[in-house]
Design an enzyme around this catalytic site. Structure first.
Site, short mmCIF file in Angstrom:
data_model
loop_
_atom_site.label_atom_id
_atom_site.label_comp_id
_atom_site.label_asym_id
_atom_site.label_seq_id
_atom_site.Cartn_x
_atom_site.Cartn_y
_atom_site.Cartn_z
N TYR A 156 11.60 -53.33 -3.30
CA TYR A 156 11.60 -53.97 -4.63
C TYR A 156 12.02 -55.45 -4.50
O TYR A 156 11.38 -56.34 -5.07
CB TYR A 156 12.58 -53.21 -5.53
CG TYR A 156 12.62 -53.67 -6.97
CD1 TYR A 156 11.63 -53.29 -7.88
CD2 TYR A 156 13.67 -54.46 -7.43
CE1 TYR A 156 11.69 -53.70 -9.21
CE2 TYR A 156 13.73 -54.87 -8.76
CZ TYR A 156 12.74 -54.48 -9.64
OH TYR A 156 12.80 -54.89 -10.96
N LYS A 160 9.81 -58.80 -5.43
CA LYS A 160 10.25 -59.75 -6.45
C LYS A 160 10.47 -61.14 -5.85
O LYS A 160 10.28 -62.15 -6.54
CB LYS A 160 11.53 -59.24 -7.13
CG LYS A 160 11.31 -57.94 -7.92
CD LYS A 160 10.28 -58.11 -9.03
CE LYS A 160 10.08 -56.88 -9.88
NZ LYS A 160 9.07 -57.06 -10.93
P1 NAD Z 1 9.66 -49.88 -17.51
O1 NAD Z 1 9.56 -48.89 -16.41
O2 NAD Z 1 10.39 -49.52 -18.76
O3 NAD Z 1 8.19 -50.38 -17.93
C1 NAD Z 1 7.24 -50.73 -16.96
C2 NAD Z 1 5.86 -50.49 -17.52
O4 NAD Z 1 4.90 -50.79 -16.48
C3 NAD Z 1 5.64 -49.01 -17.92
O5 NAD Z 1 5.06 -48.94 -19.20
C4 NAD Z 1 4.71 -48.51 -16.83
O6 NAD Z 1 3.83 -47.47 -17.26
C5 NAD Z 1 3.93 -49.77 -16.48
N1 NAD Z 1 3.30 -49.69 -15.15
C6 NAD Z 1 3.81 -49.13 -14.04
N2 NAD Z 1 2.91 -49.20 -13.04
C7 NAD Z 1 1.80 -49.80 -13.55
C8 NAD Z 1 0.53 -50.14 -13.01
N3 NAD Z 1 0.21 -49.87 -11.75
N4 NAD Z 1 -0.37 -50.74 -13.84
C9 NAD Z 1 -0.07 -51.01 -15.13
N5 NAD Z 1 1.12 -50.71 -15.68
C10 NAD Z 1 2.04 -50.11 -14.90
O7 NAD Z 1 10.28 -51.19 -16.84
P2 NAD Z 1 11.00 -52.46 -17.51
O8 NAD Z 1 12.46 -52.28 -17.29
O9 NAD Z 1 10.47 -52.72 -18.85
O10 NAD Z 1 10.54 -53.60 -16.48
C11 NAD Z 1 9.49 -54.52 -16.76
C12 NAD Z 1 9.46 -55.57 -15.64
O11 NAD Z 1 10.73 -56.23 -15.56
C13 NAD Z 1 9.22 -54.96 -14.25
O12 NAD Z 1 8.40 -55.83 -13.49
C14 NAD Z 1 10.61 -54.88 -13.67
O13 NAD Z 1 10.60 -54.88 -12.26
C15 NAD Z 1 11.23 -56.14 -14.23
N6 NAD Z 1 12.69 -56.10 -14.24
C16 NAD Z 1 13.37 -55.15 -14.95
C17 NAD Z 1 14.76 -55.14 -14.90
C18 NAD Z 1 15.59 -54.13 -15.65
O14 NAD Z 1 16.81 -54.14 -15.49
N7 NAD Z 1 15.00 -53.26 -16.46
C19 NAD Z 1 15.45 -56.09 -14.13
C20 NAD Z 1 14.71 -57.04 -13.42
C21 NAD Z 1 13.35 -57.03 -13.48
#
Ligand code: NAD
Length: 248
Positions: A156, A160
């Site tokens: 991961y 990133k």
């Molecule tokens: P989440 O898991 O709630 O949502 C992610 C969405 O992406 C889901 O709806 C999922 O179905 C979709 N997805 C997964 N694989 C896919 C694919 N191959 N094609 C299309 N859609 C796909 O995650 P989140 O917490 O909302 O995270 C959103 C973004 O923010 C991500 O890139 C995550 O890495 C990043 N992020 C999140 C956090 C956190 O603390 N939640 C921190 C840093 C970065």
């Protein structure tokens, strides 16, 4: 005048979580929303309805962001349906955590493909459209662990960190065409993704945050709105941390 009046935004992986919050925030500022997720399910349909209720055009597309052919078809369909693309938010992402010596090739490949190859796929398809418009804003969701690393998240963190190098390169290649590219590095944001973590891990994270709370998807969406709008017209190639001061 709303900040994104009649702009067209494409957001990947937006049926829930941070992507959904971004879609709703952009729509409140007048943007029309094309969004993708893996499946055309009740979450996707409910978001389309909610966005339409806000008076903007909205459509969900079932599409695997890690699949290049699938992405080409999806972006072509969105360009046809909406006529232009002003904002791209590369949001789709997954985790498959594990200590390196136990991490499988499948865990590595899946995370790199969904988190990093997807950014290449969508940016490559959307950049020619933005180039012909001579303007555009590309925002990709990185993470604080892409900057600092994290034990148990080598795949991961690498994905990133890759997004940051990619974003800076795109900012340099496309700046002369009026296209800006920036990354957001969220810290600990409360979504389904972080709900998988144990109570102990969540407490440990919160203790390290100067603002002493996890972030909300709306905290991230507000910064994304800034980067999408003309408020950030002279900001490109940057990584904005949204982490309550956890990373400085
Ligand atoms: P989440 O898991 O709630 O949502 C992610 C969405 O992406 C889901 O709806 C999922 O179905 C979709 N997805 C997964 N694989 C896919 C694919 N191959 N094609 C299309 N859609 C796909 O995650 P989140 O917490 O909302 O995270 C959103 C973004 O923010 C991500 O890139 C995550 O890495 C990043 N992020 C999140 C956090 C956190 O603390 N939640 C921190 C840093 C970065």
């Amino acid at each position: 005048m709303k900040l994104l009046q009649d702009k067209v935004a494409l957001i990947t992986g937006a049926s829930r979580g941070i992507g959904k919050a971004i879609a709703l925030r952009f729509a409140a500022e007048g943007a029309h929303i094309a969004f993708t997720d893996l499946r055309d399910d009740e979450n996707m349909q409910a978001l389309v309805k909610e966005l339409e209720g806000m008076g903007v055009k909205a459509k969900g597309y079932a599409s695997d962001a890690s699949n290049t052919a699938n992405t080409e078809e999806t972006v072509a369909a969105i360009a046809k349906d909406f006529g232009r693309i002003d904002i791209l938010v590369n949001n789709a992402g997954i985790t498959k955590d594990g200590l390196l010596l136990r991490m499988t090739e499948q865990q590595w490949d899946a995370v790199i493909n969904v988190n990093l190859k997807s950014v290449f796929n969508f940016t490559k398809c959307v950049a020619p459209i933005m180039s012909s418009q001579r303007s555009g804003s590309i925002i990709s969701l990185s993470s604080v662990v892409g900057v600092s690393g994290n034990a148990g998240q080598a795949n991961y963190s690498a994905s990133k960190a890759g997004i940051i190098g990619f974003t800076k390169s795109v900012a340099k290649e496309f700046g002369k065409r009026g296209i800006r590219a920036n990354a957001i590095a969220p810290g600990f944001i409360i979504t389904d993704m972080t709900a998988q973590l144990s109570e102990d891990v969540r407490k440990e994270w919160a203790a390290k945050i100067p603002l002493h709370r996890g972030g909300t998807p709306e905290d991230v969406a507000n910064v994304c709105l800034f980067l999408a709008s003309d408020l950030s017209s002279y900001v490109s190639g940057q990584v904005l941390h949204v982490c309550g001061g956890m990373n400085m």
